[in-house]
Motif scaffolding. Sequence first.
Motif, mmCIF file in Angstrom:
data_model
loop_
_atom_site.group_PDB
_atom_site.id
_atom_site.type_symbol
_atom_site.label_atom_id
_atom_site.label_comp_id
_atom_site.label_asym_id
_atom_site.label_seq_id
_atom_site.Cartn_x
_atom_site.Cartn_y
_atom_site.Cartn_z
ATOM 1 N N ARG A 44 -56.770 -17.943 -1.143
ATOM 2 C CA ARG A 44 -55.749 -18.991 -1.041
ATOM 3 C C ARG A 44 -56.275 -20.203 -0.273
ATOM 4 O O ARG A 44 -55.984 -21.342 -0.621
ATOM 5 C CB ARG A 44 -54.498 -18.423 -0.375
ATOM 6 C CG ARG A 44 -53.763 -17.458 -1.276
ATOM 7 C CD ARG A 44 -52.613 -16.773 -0.585
ATOM 8 N NE ARG A 44 -51.801 -16.019 -1.539
ATOM 9 C CZ ARG A 44 -50.874 -15.161 -1.188
ATOM 10 N NH1 ARG A 44 -50.616 -14.940 0.091
ATOM 11 N NH2 ARG A 44 -50.175 -14.518 -2.111
ATOM 12 N N ALA A 47 -58.638 -22.091 -2.545
ATOM 13 C CA ALA A 47 -57.873 -22.828 -3.552
ATOM 14 C C ALA A 47 -57.256 -24.083 -2.939
ATOM 15 O O ALA A 47 -57.253 -25.152 -3.555
ATOM 16 C CB ALA A 47 -56.786 -21.935 -4.151
ATOM 17 N N HIS A 56 -61.914 -18.083 -6.919
ATOM 18 C CA HIS A 56 -62.028 -17.142 -8.033
ATOM 19 C C HIS A 56 -62.684 -15.842 -7.563
ATOM 20 O O HIS A 56 -62.184 -14.742 -7.831
ATOM 21 C CB HIS A 56 -62.835 -17.794 -9.155
ATOM 22 C CG HIS A 56 -62.813 -17.052 -10.438
ATOM 23 N ND1 HIS A 56 -63.760 -16.129 -10.764
ATOM 24 C CD2 HIS A 56 -61.947 -17.107 -11.479
ATOM 25 C CE1 HIS A 56 -63.494 -15.634 -11.959
ATOM 26 N NE2 HIS A 56 -62.390 -16.211 -12.412
ATOM 27 N N TYR A 59 -60.365 -13.917 -5.093
ATOM 28 C CA TYR A 59 -59.278 -13.246 -5.818
ATOM 29 C C TYR A 59 -59.806 -12.003 -6.534
ATOM 30 O O TYR A 59 -59.161 -10.952 -6.521
ATOM 31 C CB TYR A 59 -58.614 -14.181 -6.840
ATOM 32 C CG TYR A 59 -57.539 -15.064 -6.274
ATOM 33 C CD1 TYR A 59 -56.353 -14.540 -5.770
ATOM 34 C CD2 TYR A 59 -57.700 -16.446 -6.258
ATOM 35 C CE1 TYR A 59 -55.364 -15.363 -5.258
ATOM 36 C CE2 TYR A 59 -56.708 -17.276 -5.750
ATOM 37 C CZ TYR A 59 -55.549 -16.726 -5.250
ATOM 38 O OH TYR A 59 -54.559 -17.531 -4.738
ATOM 39 N N GLU A 78 -48.032 -11.632 -6.930
ATOM 40 C CA GLU A 78 -48.293 -13.026 -6.562
ATOM 41 C C GLU A 78 -49.767 -13.367 -6.717
ATOM 42 O O GLU A 78 -50.110 -14.421 -7.247
ATOM 43 C CB GLU A 78 -47.886 -13.270 -5.109
ATOM 44 C CG GLU A 78 -46.407 -13.299 -4.855
ATOM 45 C CD GLU A 78 -46.091 -13.406 -3.365
ATOM 46 O OE1 GLU A 78 -46.953 -13.906 -2.597
ATOM 47 O OE2 GLU A 78 -45.000 -12.986 -2.974
ATOM 48 N N ALA A 79 -50.630 -12.471 -6.242
ATOM 49 C CA ALA A 79 -52.072 -12.717 -6.308
ATOM 50 C C ALA A 79 -52.536 -12.831 -7.754
ATOM 51 O O ALA A 79 -53.345 -13.707 -8.090
ATOM 52 C CB ALA A 79 -52.825 -11.605 -5.590
ATOM 53 N N LYS A 81 -50.779 -13.808 -10.332
ATOM 54 C CA LYS A 81 -50.281 -15.081 -10.866
ATOM 55 C C LYS A 81 -51.128 -16.249 -10.366
ATOM 56 O O LYS A 81 -51.475 -17.153 -11.130
ATOM 57 C CB LYS A 81 -48.816 -15.296 -10.478
ATOM 58 C CG LYS A 81 -47.849 -14.430 -11.237
ATOM 59 C CD LYS A 81 -46.424 -14.690 -10.781
ATOM 60 C CE LYS A 81 -45.443 -13.773 -11.485
ATOM 61 N NZ LYS A 81 -44.068 -13.965 -10.974
ATOM 62 N N GLU A 82 -51.455 -16.223 -9.084
ATOM 63 C CA GLU A 82 -52.277 -17.289 -8.506
ATOM 64 C C GLU A 82 -53.669 -17.292 -9.141
ATOM 65 O O GLU A 82 -54.215 -18.360 -9.444
ATOM 66 C CB GLU A 82 -52.393 -17.100 -6.989
ATOM 67 C CG GLU A 82 -51.092 -17.309 -6.254
ATOM 68 C CD GLU A 82 -51.132 -16.804 -4.827
ATOM 69 O OE1 GLU A 82 -52.229 -16.483 -4.308
ATOM 70 O OE2 GLU A 82 -50.054 -16.720 -4.205
ATOM 71 N N TYR A 83 -54.215 -16.120 -9.362
ATOM 72 C CA TYR A 83 -55.547 -15.985 -9.975
ATOM 73 C C TYR A 83 -55.535 -16.539 -11.405
ATOM 74 O O TYR A 83 -56.452 -17.236 -11.800
ATOM 75 C CB TYR A 83 -55.967 -14.517 -9.961
ATOM 76 C CG TYR A 83 -57.292 -14.241 -10.613
ATOM 77 C CD1 TYR A 83 -58.467 -14.755 -10.078
ATOM 78 C CD2 TYR A 83 -57.376 -13.450 -11.744
ATOM 79 C CE1 TYR A 83 -59.693 -14.484 -10.686
ATOM 80 C CE2 TYR A 83 -58.590 -13.180 -12.344
ATOM 81 C CZ TYR A 83 -59.744 -13.707 -11.800
ATOM 82 O OH TYR A 83 -60.955 -13.446 -12.400
ATOM 83 N N GLU A 84 -54.482 -16.242 -12.156
ATOM 84 C CA GLU A 84 -54.374 -16.729 -13.529
ATOM 85 C C GLU A 84 -54.294 -18.257 -13.572
ATOM 86 O O GLU A 84 -54.791 -18.880 -14.511
ATOM 87 C CB GLU A 84 -53.168 -16.105 -14.228
ATOM 88 C CG GLU A 84 -53.349 -14.645 -14.557
ATOM 89 C CD GLU A 84 -54.522 -14.372 -15.475
ATOM 90 O OE1 GLU A 84 -54.719 -15.136 -16.454
ATOM 91 O OE2 GLU A 84 -55.252 -13.412 -15.232
ATOM 92 N N LYS A 85 -53.665 -18.866 -12.573
ATOM 93 C CA LYS A 85 -53.556 -20.320 -12.525
ATOM 94 C C LYS A 85 -54.918 -20.991 -12.348
ATOM 95 O O LYS A 85 -55.102 -22.143 -12.727
ATOM 96 C CB LYS A 85 -52.621 -20.756 -11.408
ATOM 97 C CG LYS A 85 -51.161 -20.522 -11.698
ATOM 98 C CD LYS A 85 -50.314 -21.011 -10.541
ATOM 99 C CE LYS A 85 -48.859 -20.675 -10.755
ATOM 100 N NZ LYS A 85 -48.037 -21.089 -9.594
ATOM 101 N N LEU A 86 -55.865 -20.265 -11.741
ATOM 102 C CA LEU A 86 -57.201 -20.827 -11.525
ATOM 103 C C LEU A 86 -57.993 -20.965 -12.811
ATOM 104 O O LEU A 86 -58.892 -21.791 -12.901
ATOM 105 C CB LEU A 86 -58.007 -19.950 -10.566
ATOM 106 C CG LEU A 86 -57.640 -19.988 -9.106
ATOM 107 C CD1 LEU A 86 -58.513 -19.022 -8.321
ATOM 108 C CD2 LEU A 86 -57.783 -21.386 -8.542
#
Length: 87
Positions: A44, A47, A56, A59, A78-79, A81-86
């Motif tokens: 995080r 990012a 990346h 995560y 949550e993790a 989802k955040e990883y997919e956004k990257l």
Amino acid sequence: MRGLANLKLGRGTEAAVEFQKILASRGYAALSPLYPLAHLGLARAAALQGDVAKAHTAYQDFLALWKDADADIPISIEAKKEYEKLK
């Protein structure tokens, strides 16, 4: 706690330093839940700093450590989802 506080304040560099301290000195509590959560915090922080490659990797490290965790754990969701956004 300092790492989380720095994340909330938008201080990615300072947060990364705190999470890196945990990762560098695993110490006597090798199975502590703080260790994998430090990977998530580092992801995080990276990012937040705009370092997508470092985020990346961090995560991926977190998700690898939690690969056998229950699928409905909120922090894991949550993790992911955040990883997919990257990507």
